[in-house]
Every structure is written in structure tokens, then in C-alpha cells.
Design an enzyme around this catalytic site. Structure first.
Site, short mmCIF file in Angstrom:
data_model
loop_
_atom_site.label_atom_id
_atom_site.label_comp_id
_atom_site.label_asym_id
_atom_site.label_seq_id
_atom_site.Cartn_x
_atom_site.Cartn_y
_atom_site.Cartn_z
NE ARG A 141 -7.14 4.52 5.23
CZ ARG A 141 -6.21 5.14 5.96
NH1 ARG A 141 -6.35 5.24 7.26
NH2 ARG A 141 -5.14 5.65 5.39
NE ARG A 173 0.71 10.75 9.86
CZ ARG A 173 0.12 9.73 9.22
NH1 ARG A 173 -0.99 9.24 9.70
NH2 ARG A 173 0.63 9.22 8.12
CB CYS A 230 -5.05 10.63 10.85
SG CYS A 230 -3.51 9.89 11.35
CE LYS A 245 -1.65 1.61 4.02
NZ LYS A 245 -1.33 3.02 4.34
CG ASN A 246 2.30 2.73 3.50
OD1 ASN A 246 1.15 3.05 3.22
ND2 ASN A 246 2.70 2.51 4.74
NE ARG A 250 -1.52 11.62 7.14
CZ ARG A 250 -1.30 12.92 7.26
NH1 ARG A 250 -2.29 13.71 7.54
NH2 ARG A 250 -0.11 13.41 7.09
CG ASP A 300 3.32 1.77 9.27
OD1 ASP A 300 3.46 1.99 8.05
OD2 ASP A 300 3.03 2.66 10.09
CB ILE A 323 2.31 18.66 5.35
CG1 ILE A 323 1.59 20.01 5.36
CG2 ILE A 323 1.32 17.50 5.40
CD1 ILE A 323 0.86 20.30 4.05
C1 EPZ Z 1 4.29 7.10 6.01
O1 EPZ Z 1 3.54 8.17 6.56
C2 EPZ Z 1 3.34 5.91 5.97
N1 EPZ Z 1 2.21 6.21 5.10
C3 EPZ Z 1 2.87 5.58 7.37
O2 EPZ Z 1 2.07 4.40 7.28
C4 EPZ Z 1 4.09 5.28 8.24
O3 EPZ Z 1 3.66 5.06 9.56
C5 EPZ Z 1 5.06 6.47 8.21
O4 EPZ Z 1 5.42 6.78 6.84
C6 EPZ Z 1 6.36 6.18 8.99
O5 EPZ Z 1 6.97 5.06 8.46
C7 EPZ Z 1 2.35 6.14 3.76
O6 EPZ Z 1 3.42 5.83 3.25
C8 EPZ Z 1 1.13 6.44 2.93
P1 EPZ Z 1 6.47 10.46 8.01
P2 EPZ Z 1 4.15 9.68 6.55
O7 EPZ Z 1 6.40 11.71 7.21
O8 EPZ Z 1 4.92 9.88 5.32
C9 EPZ Z 1 6.62 13.78 11.37
C10 EPZ Z 1 0.22 3.02 7.68
O9 EPZ Z 1 -0.22 2.52 8.73
N2 EPZ Z 1 6.48 14.73 10.26
O10 EPZ Z 1 7.63 9.54 7.82
O11 EPZ Z 1 3.04 10.61 6.87
C11 EPZ Z 1 5.36 12.94 11.56
O12 EPZ Z 1 4.41 13.63 12.36
C12 EPZ Z 1 0.68 4.47 7.66
O13 EPZ Z 1 0.34 2.39 6.59
C13 EPZ Z 1 6.61 16.09 10.51
O14 EPZ Z 1 6.84 16.50 11.64
O15 EPZ Z 1 5.14 9.61 7.79
C14 EPZ Z 1 5.92 11.72 12.23
O16 EPZ Z 1 6.08 11.99 13.61
C15 EPZ Z 1 0.45 5.16 8.99
N3 EPZ Z 1 6.48 16.97 9.48
C16 EPZ Z 1 7.29 11.54 11.60
O17 EPZ Z 1 7.62 12.83 11.04
C17 EPZ Z 1 6.24 16.54 8.20
O18 EPZ Z 1 6.15 17.39 7.29
C18 EPZ Z 1 7.34 10.51 10.48
O19 EPZ Z 1 6.32 10.84 9.56
C19 EPZ Z 1 6.10 15.15 7.96
C20 EPZ Z 1 6.23 14.27 9.01
#
Ligand code: EPZ
Length: 427
Positions: free
Chosen positions: A405, A128, A123, A22-23, A99, A313, A130
Site C-alpha cells: 500500500r 480514525r 483501521c 503516497k500521502n 480510508r 508514520d 472523521i
Molecule cells: C494522514 O492520516 C496520513 N494518511 C496518515 O498516514 C498519517 O499517519 C496521519 O495523517 C498523521 O500524520 C494520509 O495522508 C492518507 P489525521 P489522517 O486526521 O488524515 C484524529 C500512513 O501510514 N482525528 O491527521 O487520517 C485521528 O484519530 C498513514 O501513510 C480525529 O479525531 O490523520 C488522529 O488521532 C497512516 N477526528 C489524529 O486526529 C478527525 O476527524 C490525526 O489524524 C480526524 C482525525
């Protein structure tokens, strides 16, 4: 809303086909925006999030066709064509449901020179933000403004020049947006402390197949030499390492023995190590990975971390398994601030778990008992299924849309290895 009814106590045995990731799929799909030629993706999982992303791309004017495949097959082949983009706006009503829509920002900016995307909002597992997505795109030369809940990115005339950015926090999504923006920049871009997840490698391999020039793939230092255009490609989505790890926990908690067909052990070494530490036998075999739990389960202490660390995850699913281990396990969730919502639900099944901030202390118990429980987010719902497979009696997991999902035809896959599961609608 659907629910799943599980009668616990059945030892799982047999083979489960693992679907496309999925990811990975969610970052490969928006690559269709980067070329006016057809992009064909194979091994796409049948998931609600994939359908949602397809719908989002359609409303940009991307045509999508699903190639015929037998109904019994897992996964699909989808061809995406974007000769013309008719809109560069990702609206709130679509983004709020998924998202991952934020992953259109980079490729749309690269293709059209501008993109407007609704802020995804938080969520269940955290707020979360950006901010890193926006900072890295600014570093590549974009102008970013926020207005009325939307983020609007614009490239200078002549397109993004490219640039360099060092991530203060590892971010999978921000790395993906940066890569998809940089490949069509007029100059060179370098990313430091980039995410190294296998899904990032899958994205880089697709982009290279489309004609991108990327160095340092799989490392935290990536250099992208922008090219004027990308061409179409046909590409197979990698197997889902999180789905594979989830079913490994399911087999282990039942004292079962299964083969995870198509799983790639090199992509999930931290999960494999945690399972081995818990007393589970895990070995690579020709068709994937073989998992067997014929002895007592042992407690495990670990912290989640960016790849190659233990995947956040997988935290909820491992926790369910550790509820039946001998001894006390200590887990630390370092990535998201609210990823323990499965804990009270597991508690309703007799688990003994105390949480304090980002730490969870799991005391193994001799038996779990079936109960009615509520899914709250994708991976939490899988942990409830895993517990239900070992629990005495019947477990009903409500709000199954969370599960749909991320897990393709879960009840069919579990039935393949002898679980007694039934999906019923309308609760
Ligand atoms: C991806 O989410 C995955 N989703 C998530 O899987 C996964 O848990 C996560 O990576 C970590 O491995 C998809 O790939 C669609 P991050 P993402 O940006 O990209 C912080 C599932 O269950 N952060 O690596 O959103 C954030 O809050 C889902 O399949 C910022 O602060 O994760 C978190 O604490 C859930 N600012 C950390 O970084 C930002 O601009 C890691 O988030 C972006 C992120």
C-alpha cells in the site's frame, strides 16, 4: 498472499530512488473533481492505494489515462479528466478498502453541491474518526447528515459560502478536505490550527496552479479566497519523505551507506535530527540525502507530533532501528491510540520492548534473530523489514499487501543497495 524473505546481515550500500509521496498523491488525485479540464500528475507512485483511488474516481465518471513510461521507471504519469461527474456517491465496498477515500468529500461537495461517502470505519492503528472533517465542512456552510453508514453533505443553492474554523486537534485529512471544499466557495474561508505537513503544502501548490487563491501556505493559519472555477494543470507529486526516512533506517541498522535520490532534507528535519541523535550521519547532497552509519547506534527519546514534529508514520521504523542501539530509548506515540502492533513481532526477533499505553521503552540488544513475522499495518510491516535486514538468518514477513500500500517495488529498491530479499507468493 505474498511474503518477503530477507536474509539479514548485508550492509546496504548504493542509491535508492525515492518515489512520489503516497500521502500527497492521495489528496492530489481528488483535485481532478474540481475542474472539467485535464489534470496531469507526474511522479505518481505505483501503489495499491493509488490504484484504489483511481478506481474510485473512475466510478464517478473521471477518466484516467496512464502516460507511457518505461517499465523500469519508478512512478507514473496520470492524466485525469472530469468534464462530467456521473455519480457523487463513494460506496462502502470501495471506501472500506481505502480510508483515504474520505478525501473525495470536500472536492465532490465543491463541484456538485452534494456528496455521499460511506463512513470509512476504523483501521488497525485506531478508530480514525472523521468528526473534524464534518465540522470544518459545516463551518464552510455545508449541511451534514448521517444515514445507514453514509455521510451526506449538501451545499446551499449557489454553493458553499465559505467560513472560518479552528481545529481543536491537528488533522491532515480534515485540513485537506477543507482546502478542497473552500477553493470553489463563493466567499473567503480561514482555517486555524491547520495541518502543516509538506503534503498539505503540495496540495496548496497544486490548487494554486489550478487557479485557487490561498494565503498562509505551510502555516497553521490558512486563508482561501473562493474562485468561480479552477482550470487544469500539470503537476509533479513531491517525493515521499516517509519512504525516504524508512530506507534511511534500513541503511543505518545494517551499518550501511546509501543515497536517497530525490529526497528533500528540508521536508524531514525531525526524522533527520532523530537519526543524527542516534549516531547516523545524514547530509544533503546534490541528488538528495546521503545517510551513513559507521559507528555504534545511540538510544533516542522522542514523541511523535504533527509536522514539523517527528512523524507518527516514522515511529515504527525508528523503533526497529533503536532495537540495535546501545542503551534505552523511550518513545511516545501521541497521534494514534494503537500504533505499537509491530512490538510483539519485533519481540519475536529478539527485540526487548515494553509498552505501556502510548509509551514504548526500547532496550537495545546486541543481536536480532530472523523469524517468521506478520505485517499488521503499513508502517509496522516496514519496521519488520528493517529489523530483518539486520537480523541474523532469515526473516519472513507475511501479509505483504500491507507493505504494497505504501512502498513502491520495495524488494527491487532494497536489491539495488545489496539486500538479499525475495518475494514469494501464495503462503
Ligand atoms: C494522514 O492520516 C496520513 N494518511 C496518515 O498516514 C498519517 O499517519 C496521519 O495523517 C498523521 O500524520 C494520509 O495522508 C492518507 P489525521 P489522517 O486526521 O488524515 C484524529 C500512513 O501510514 N482525528 O491527521 O487520517 C485521528 O484519530 C498513514 O501513510 C480525529 O479525531 O490523520 C488522529 O488521532 C497512516 N477526528 C489524529 O486526529 C478527525 O476527524 C490525526 O489524524 C480526524 C482525525
Amino acid at each position: 498472499m505474498d511474503k518477503i524473505i530477507i536474509t539479514g546481515g548485508k550492509r546496504l550500500s548504493g542509491t535508492i530512488p525515492i518515489s512520489g509521496a503516497k500521502n500527497s498523491a492521495l489528496t492530489l488525485l481528488p483535485c481532478a473533481l474540481l475542474t472539467d479540464e485535464p489534470l496531469t500528475l507526474r511522479n505518481l507512485p505505483r501503489l495499491a492505494d493509488i490504484d484504489g483511488f483511481q478506481h474510485l474516481l473512475n466510478q464517478f465518471g473521471v477518466s484516467t489515462t496512464i502516460a507511457g513510461n518505461r517499465p523500469g521507471d519508478f512512478g507514473r504519469v496520470m492524466t485525469l479528466e472530469a468534464p462530467r461527474i456521473t455519480s457523487s456517491v463513494a460506496p462502502y465496498e470501495l471506501v472500506r478498502k481505502m480510508r483515504a477515500s474520505i478525501l473525495v468529500l470536500g472536492p465532490m461537495l465543491a463541484r456538485m453541491g452534494e456528496a455521499t461517502v460511506s463512513l470509512p470505519g476504523g483501521c488497525a492503528i485506531g478508530n480514525r474518526p472523521i468528526d473534524l472533517h464534518l465540522k470544518v465542512l459545516e463551518a464552510l456552510g455545508a449541511e451534514i447528515e448521517m444515514a445507514a453508514g453514509y455521510v451526506r453533505a449538501r451545499a446551499p443553492d449557489g454553493g458553499l459560502p465559505g467560513g472560518r474554523y479552528s481545529f481543536p486537534v491537528v488533522s491532515v485529512g480534515a485540513t485537506e478536505n477543507a482546502l478542497m471544499a473552500a477553493v470553489l466557495a463563493s466567499g473567503k474561508s480561514t482555517l486555524h490550527n491547520a495541518a502543516r505537513e509538506p503534503e498539505i503544502v503540495d496540495l496548496c501548490k497544486l490548487l494554486v496552479a489550478m487557479g485557487a487563491q490561498i494565503e498562509g501556505i505551510g502555516t497553521s493559519d490558512i486563508t482561501i479566497h473562493g474562485v468561480p472555477r479552477l482550470h487544469g494543470a500539470t503537476y509533479r507529486v513531491m517525493s515521499d519523505r516517509i519512504e525516504a526516512g524508512s530506507y534511511a533506517c534500513a541503511a543505518a541498522i545494517t551499518g550501511g551507506e546509501i543515497t536517497l535520490q530525490h529526497a528533500v532534507i528540508e521536508e524531514m528535519e525531525a526524522t533527520v535530527q532523530a537519526l543524527r541523535d542516534a549516531g547516523v550521519t545524514v547530509e544533503p547532497v546534490k541528488e538528495g540525502i546521503h545517510v551513513a552509519a559507521d559507528g555504534p547506534l545511540r538510544a533516542v527519546n522522542l514523541s511523535t507530533a504533527p509536522y514539523p514534529g517527528f512523524a507518527t508514520d516514522m515511529q515504527a521504523q525508528l523503533m526497529a532501528l533503536l532495537c540495535r542501539a546501545e542503551g534505552t530509548s523511550v518513545l511516545n506515540e501521541t497521534i494514534f491510540e494503537n500504533r505499537y502492533m509491530h512490538v510483539p513481532e519485533l519481540g519475536r526477533m529478539g527485540a526487548n520492548i515494553e509498552t505501556s499505553g502510548r509509551t514504548a521503552i526500547v532496550q537495545g540488544v546486541a543481536q536480532l534473530t530472523g523469524a517468521e513475522v506478520m505485517a499488521t499495518d503499513l508502517r509496522a510491516s516496514m519496521s519488520l523489514v528493517i529489523a530483518g535486514l539486520a537480523a541474523e538468518g532469515e526473516t519472513q514477513v507475511h501479509r505483504l499487501y500491507h507493505l504494497d500500500r505504501g512502498y513502491e517495488r520495495l524488494e527491487e529498491k532494497l536489491a539495488l543497495v545489496g539486500a538479499q530479499v525475495e518475494r514469494v507468493g501464495g503462503d
